[in-house]
Design an enzyme around this catalytic site. Structure first.
Site: not given
Ligand code: NDP
Ligand code: OXD
Length: 321
Positions: A236, A284
């Site tokens: 993350r 991502h």
């Protein structure tokens, strides 16, 4: 509350994702289960399950009959971002399909650094024909994996097949075949001294927020076989202090980074990461959540739960992942 056909009702609450593909897949996997889309923050009170990606804050606490929350990600920091969560079980994604795609990303990035991909791409752009030595990974390169969970363990096994030596770090002590395992705060320094390339597959929790910072980079092995350590983060963005990463690249504390995740997504067009010569970035996209592989298992879990069976892949609310 269950409904006339005995099937609990599902709320789909997504932010930033196109809902139709998820509705279509739910309709296919569970044609007899009522599904409603969260309309502008106004929730239907007659809901049994919520399937969420970054649900609006406060939405779930307005559902008095909610029995379980299904995260559309393996990571659940997006669920916990809502501080008024009701006290119901949270199921996260554990999917062989997603795990396989994450390991492909990890092997791709590790090999790219090991085989000097960034350097040869820069040479190509400048029409430079200059061959460097190459050596096989075995006996030369150690990859350290931060996070030995579902994703970290699979990536470790696949890197081992390529010949890489693999070490790992987790919160609690682990035994993983062929991997030198370290755990907890005491295990961090020996882990950081063990590897040339660091792959981050940690969840974002209060304990791991901005763990990838200058202090950590200073504690990494100084003279890895790639000159300085390489960092690959597919966990993350909140795990990384981005100013510290840029400074570490400029100072030579890190030789290169591959980042799939950022503090703020989408990444600001003005971010220096876009054009930094030592940065490889992806949007991502290491292992996207796919309706075709995630919804069917969720629907089967709901069926099993209604037969009185326990939910699986539950989040530990205290640990935060
Ligand atoms: P798991 O929960 O299976 O594994 C998490 C690992 O991190 C475990 O080994 C855990 O330790 C370790 N860990 C957690 N907290 C700490 C800590 N404080 N110190 C040291 N180790 C810690 O998660 P997954 O492997 O399924 O997924 C990992 C993350 O990958 C997700 O949370 C998500 O953020 C990210 N992800 C990113 C995707 C992308 O496309 N970029 C796609 C999918 C996931 P222990 O074993 O002791 O519990
Ligand atoms: C996840 C993700 O957590 O896609 O699954 O990032």
């Amino acid at each position: 509350m269950t409904h006339r056909n005995g099937k609990g009702r599902v709320l789909l609450a997504l932010t930033g994702w196109e809902p139709q593909v998820w509705i279509d897949e739910l309709t296919r996997a569970a044609p007899d289960r009522p599904v409603v889309l969260e309309p502008n923050g106004e929730a239907d009170p007659d809901i049994d399950y919520a399937i969420v990606w970054k649900q609006p804050a406060g939405l779930l606490s307005k559902l008095p009959n909610l029995k379980a929350i299904f995260s559309l990600g393996a990571g659940v920091d997006h669920v916990f971002a809502d501080t008024s969560l009701p006290d119901v079980p949270i199921v996260r994604v554990v999917s062989p399909d997603l795990t396989t795609r994450m390991s492909e990303y990890v092997v791709w990035q590790v090999l790219d650094h090991h085989r000097l991909g960034p350097r040869y791409r820069a040479q190509q752009a400048n029409r430079v024909w200059e061959e460097d030595k190459n050596q096989k990974a075995a006996g030369v390169i150690t990859v350290g994996i931060m996070g030995l969970g579902e994703l970290g363990r699979d990536a470790a096994a696949k890197l081992r097949v390529m010949g890489f030596n693999v070490t790992g770090w987790s919160r609690t002590a682990k035994q993983v075949e062929g991997v030198t395992c370290h755990a907890g705060k005491d295990g961090l320094d020996p882990f950081l001294a063990s590897a040339d390339i660091f792959v981050v597959l940690l969840p974002l929790t209060p304990e791991t927020r901005e763990i990838l910072n200058r202090d950590l980079f200073l504690r990494m092995k100084k003279r890895g076989s790639l000159g300085a350590p390489v960092l690959i983060n597919a966990g993350r963005g909140g795990l990384q202090n981005e100013a510290d990463i840029l400074a570490a690249l400029d100072e030579g504390l890190l030789s290169a980074v591959s980042l799939d995740v950022f503090q703020q997504e989408p990444l600001d067009p003005a971010s220096p990461f876009w054009t930094h010569p030592k940065v490889t970035l992806t949007p991502h996209a290491a292992a996207a959540s796919m309706p075709t592989s995630l919804i069917e298992p969720m629907a089967r879990q709901m069926d099993a739960f209604e037969r009185g069976e326990p939910l699986v892949n539950l989040v530990d609310r205290k640990a935060g992942y």
